[in-house]
Design a protein around this motif. Structure first.
Motif, PDB file in Angstrom:
ATOM      1  N   UNK A  95       0.847  -1.204   0.000  1.00 32.38           N
ATOM      2  CA  UNK A  95       0.000   0.000   0.000  1.00 32.38           C
ATOM      3  C   UNK A  95       0.876   1.246   0.000  1.00 32.38           C
ATOM      4  N   UNK A  96       0.262   2.378  -0.285  1.00 31.01           N
ATOM      5  CA  UNK A  96       0.980   3.638  -0.293  1.00 31.01           C
ATOM      6  C   UNK A  96       1.035   4.156   1.143  1.00 31.01           C
ATOM      7  N   UNK A  97       2.244   4.314   1.662  1.00 31.17           N
ATOM      8  CA  UNK A  97       2.380   4.761   3.050  1.00 31.17           C
ATOM      9  C   UNK A  97       2.118   6.249   3.176  1.00 31.17           C
ATOM     10  N   UNK A  98       2.797   7.033   2.311  1.00 25.73           N
ATOM     11  CA  UNK A  98       2.593   8.466   2.441  1.00 25.73           C
ATOM     12  C   UNK A  98       2.874   9.183   1.132  1.00 25.73           C
ATOM     13  N   UNK A  99       2.250  10.345   1.005  1.00 28.64           N
ATOM     14  CA  UNK A  99       2.456  11.220  -0.142  1.00 28.64           C
ATOM     15  C   UNK A  99       2.776  12.605   0.405  1.00 28.64           C
ATOM     16  N   UNK A 100       3.884  13.168  -0.056  1.00 31.17           N
ATOM     17  CA  UNK A 100       4.261  14.514   0.389  1.00 31.17           C
ATOM     18  C   UNK A 100       4.117  15.471  -0.781  1.00 31.17           C
ATOM     19  N   UNK A 101       3.671  16.683  -0.492  1.00 27.24           N
ATOM     20  CA  UNK A 101       3.544  17.705  -1.528  1.00 27.24           C
ATOM     21  C   UNK A 101       4.507  18.847  -1.201  1.00 27.24           C
ATOM     22  N   UNK A 102       5.247  19.292  -2.230  1.00 24.24           N
ATOM     23  CA  UNK A 102       6.188  20.392  -2.063  1.00 24.24           C
ATOM     24  C   UNK A 102       5.880  21.491  -3.071  1.00 24.24           C
ATOM     25  N   UNK A 103       6.120  22.734  -2.679  1.00 23.68           N
ATOM     26  CA  UNK A 103       5.957  23.880  -3.572  1.00 23.68           C
ATOM     27  C   UNK A 103       7.316  24.556  -3.685  1.00 23.68           C
ATOM     28  N   UNK A 104       7.863  24.573  -4.898  1.00 24.70           N
ATOM     29  CA  UNK A 104       9.249  25.024  -5.077  1.00 24.70           C
ATOM     30  C   UNK A 104       9.458  26.507  -4.782  1.00 24.70           C
ATOM     31  N   UNK A 105       8.431  27.312  -4.946  1.00 23.98           N
ATOM     32  CA  UNK A 105       8.634  28.760  -4.815  1.00 23.98           C
ATOM     33  C   UNK A 105       8.041  29.363  -3.562  1.00 23.98           C
ATOM     34  N   UNK A 106       7.694  28.554  -2.569  1.00 26.63           N
ATOM     35  CA  UNK A 106       7.148  29.091  -1.326  1.00 26.63           C
ATOM     36  C   UNK A 106       8.270  29.360  -0.333  1.00 26.63           C
ATOM     37  N   UNK A 107       8.004  30.132   0.741  1.00 32.52           N
ATOM     38  CA  UNK A 107       9.046  30.368   1.754  1.00 32.52           C
ATOM     39  C   UNK A 107       9.600  29.061   2.314  1.00 32.52           C
ATOM     40  N   UNK A 108       8.757  28.072   2.529  1.00 37.88           N
ATOM     41  CA  UNK A 108       9.198  26.726   2.891  1.00 37.88           C
ATOM     42  C   UNK A 108       8.589  25.768   1.886  1.00 37.88           C
ATOM     43  N   UNK A 109       9.396  24.849   1.330  1.00 40.65           N
ATOM     44  CA  UNK A 109       8.830  23.993   0.284  1.00 40.65           C
ATOM     45  C   UNK A 109       7.767  23.018   0.789  1.00 40.65           C
ATOM     46  N   UNK A 110       7.797  22.616   2.064  1.00 37.76           N
ATOM     47  CA  UNK A 110       6.851  21.612   2.549  1.00 37.76           C
ATOM     48  C   UNK A 110       5.428  22.160   2.529  1.00 37.76           C
ATOM     49  N   UNK A 111       4.504  21.362   2.034  1.00 30.73           N
ATOM     50  CA  UNK A 111       3.093  21.755   2.054  1.00 30.73           C
ATOM     51  C   UNK A 111       2.327  20.839   2.994  1.00 30.73           C
ATOM     52  N   UNK A 112       2.361  19.535   2.709  1.00 29.80           N
ATOM     53  CA  UNK A 112       1.602  18.600   3.536  1.00 29.80           C
ATOM     54  C   UNK A 112       2.142  17.193   3.288  1.00 29.80           C
ATOM     55  N   UNK A 113       1.965  16.323   4.273  1.00 32.46           N
ATOM     56  CA  UNK A 113       2.269  14.902   4.099  1.00 32.46           C
ATOM     57  C   UNK A 113       1.004  14.131   4.441  1.00 32.46           C
ATOM     58  N   UNK A 114       0.484  13.369   3.467  1.00 37.62           N
ATOM     59  CA  UNK A 114      -0.673  12.507   3.711  1.00 37.62           C
ATOM     60  C   UNK A 114      -0.165  11.129   4.107  1.00 37.62           C
ATOM     61  N   UNK A 115      -0.679  10.573   5.193  1.00 32.61           N
ATOM     62  CA  UNK A 115      -0.316   9.213   5.594  1.00 32.61           C
ATOM     63  C   UNK A 115      -1.518   8.309   5.393  1.00 32.61           C
ATOM     64  N   UNK A 116      -1.340   7.289   4.563  1.00 31.67           N
ATOM     65  CA  UNK A 116      -2.436   6.367   4.278  1.00 31.67           C
ATOM     66  C   UNK A 116      -2.221   5.053   5.023  1.00 31.67           C
ATOM     67  N   UNK A 117      -3.282   4.269   5.116  1.00 29.41           N
ATOM     68  CA  UNK A 117      -3.216   2.922   5.666  1.00 29.41           C
ATOM     69  C   UNK A 117      -3.999   2.013   4.718  1.00 29.41           C
ATOM     70  N   UNK A 118      -3.897   0.680   4.851  1.00 30.84           N
ATOM     71  CA  UNK A 118      -4.727  -0.185   4.010  1.00 30.84           C
ATOM     72  C   UNK A 118      -6.216   0.112   4.194  1.00 30.84           C
ATOM     73  N   UNK A 119      -6.593   0.663   5.361  1.00 30.15           N
ATOM     74  CA  UNK A 119      -7.984   1.035   5.628  1.00 30.15           C
ATOM     75  C   UNK A 119      -8.457   2.191   4.759  1.00 30.15           C
ATOM     76  N   UNK A 120      -7.514   2.899   4.117  1.00 31.08           N
ATOM     77  CA  UNK A 120      -7.908   4.042   3.298  1.00 31.08           C
ATOM     78  C   UNK A 120      -8.647   3.593   2.041  1.00 31.08           C
ATOM     79  N   UNK A 121      -8.401   2.364   1.592  1.00 29.81           N
ATOM     80  CA  UNK A 121      -9.084   1.867   0.411  1.00 29.81           C
ATOM     81  C   UNK A 121      -8.461   2.341  -0.887  1.00 29.81           C
ATOM     82  N   UNK A 122      -8.235   3.638  -0.991  1.00 32.60           N
ATOM     83  CA  UNK A 122      -7.568   4.206  -2.158  1.00 32.60           C
ATOM     84  C   UNK A 122      -6.527   5.191  -1.653  1.00 32.60           C
TER      85      UNK A 122
END
Lengths: 151, 108
Positions: free
Chosen positions: A82-109
């Motif tokens: 399963x997909x453990x996590x997805x991170x989103x980054x924005x190259x031109x923001x003051x900090x590149x980190x936007x969010x990290x989604x953590x999934x589990x098998x319970x997420x279904x998709x």
């Protein structure tokens, strides 16, 4: 001390350059290198593949304060793959980190949607990590009319 | 913001094994720490930094949030429903405040 005309001129140009440098508007922005460093740290050095993940964002965002963004990864989402996590980054923001989604098998998709802030026109990068150690990447350019980081 | 109010949309019922979509929103101004007030002082950062969703106590989905998430953070995600039960949603703020809400789901 008596100033010659030449010295006086060089002083004043120096002063103007200094003032301009001090007036740089807004916060210092991140750049592509910061982002790729963050991607490296997140993926643990594994070579990212493209194609398995879709990052959806508008081509033109009128208001940088709320830019809808969604990710979805093709995955069976079973207990051992399963997909453990997805991170989103924005190259031109003051900090590149936007969010990290953590999934589990319970997420279904492995898909999620949120709204983010973008300071200016820039690339948005999403990186996914699966439980089997695979890393996927997708990138999209978003044109921003009004930046969303105050300043 | 004292009046952060969570809003969650979960279907009332689902068939066993169905993947449902959950939409959540909490009203919060998500002060990024980048803005300045009239005197030029930086307004301190105050955001929701964590969101979690549990089903009958088991984690389903969570996210780590940075200041680049918009005010009134909105999240849409999916969950696989195998049995009737209760979804619990928890938001945690920089200031230590915790907001939570619950939604029940039945099986068809």
């Amino acid at each position: 001390m008596k100033l010659t005309r030449r010295q006086a001129l060089s002083f004043s140009t120096g002063a103007i350059a200094f003032t301009l440098a001090g007036m740089r508007i807004g916060p210092a922005l991140a750049n592509a290198e910061d982002t790729s460093a963050a991607v490296q740290a997140f993926s643990g050095g594994a070579e990212p593949q493209s194609g398995m993940m879709t990052l959806k964002a508008p081509e033109i965002a009128e208001n940088g304060n709320t830019v809808p963004v969604s990710v979805s990864v093709e995955s069976p989402m079973t207990a051992d793959d399963y997909v453990e996590s997805v991170a989103i980054y924005a190259e031109g923001n003051p900090n590149p980190e936007v969010v990290v989604f953590n999934f589990t098998p319970m997420s279904g998709e492995a898909s999620a949607t949120t709204r983010m802030r973008l300071a200016k026109t820039q690339n948005v990068v999403a990186v996914a990590k699966t439980s089997t150690g695979k890393v996927y990447i997708d990138k999209r350019e978003v044109k921003v009319t009004i930046g969303g980081c105050g300043g | 913001m004292a009046t952060a109010k969570p809003r969650v949309k979960v279907p009332k019922s689902a068939s066993a094994g169905e993947v449902i979509t959950i939409k959540t929103l909490i009203s919060h101004n998500m002060e990024s720490g980048q803005r300045k007030d009239k005197e030029g002082n930086v307004i301190p950062r105050n955001i929701i930094n964590k969101f979690e969703c549990f089903f009958n106590g088991t984690p389903v989905f969570s996210c780590d949030i940075d200041p680049a998430i918009s005010a009134n953070p909105y999240f849409e995600f999916t969950a696989k429903v195998m049995e009737a039960g209760t979804f619990r949603f928890v938001w945690t703020g920089d200031d230590g405040k915790v907001y939570d809400t619950e939604k029940k789901i039945a099986l068809d």
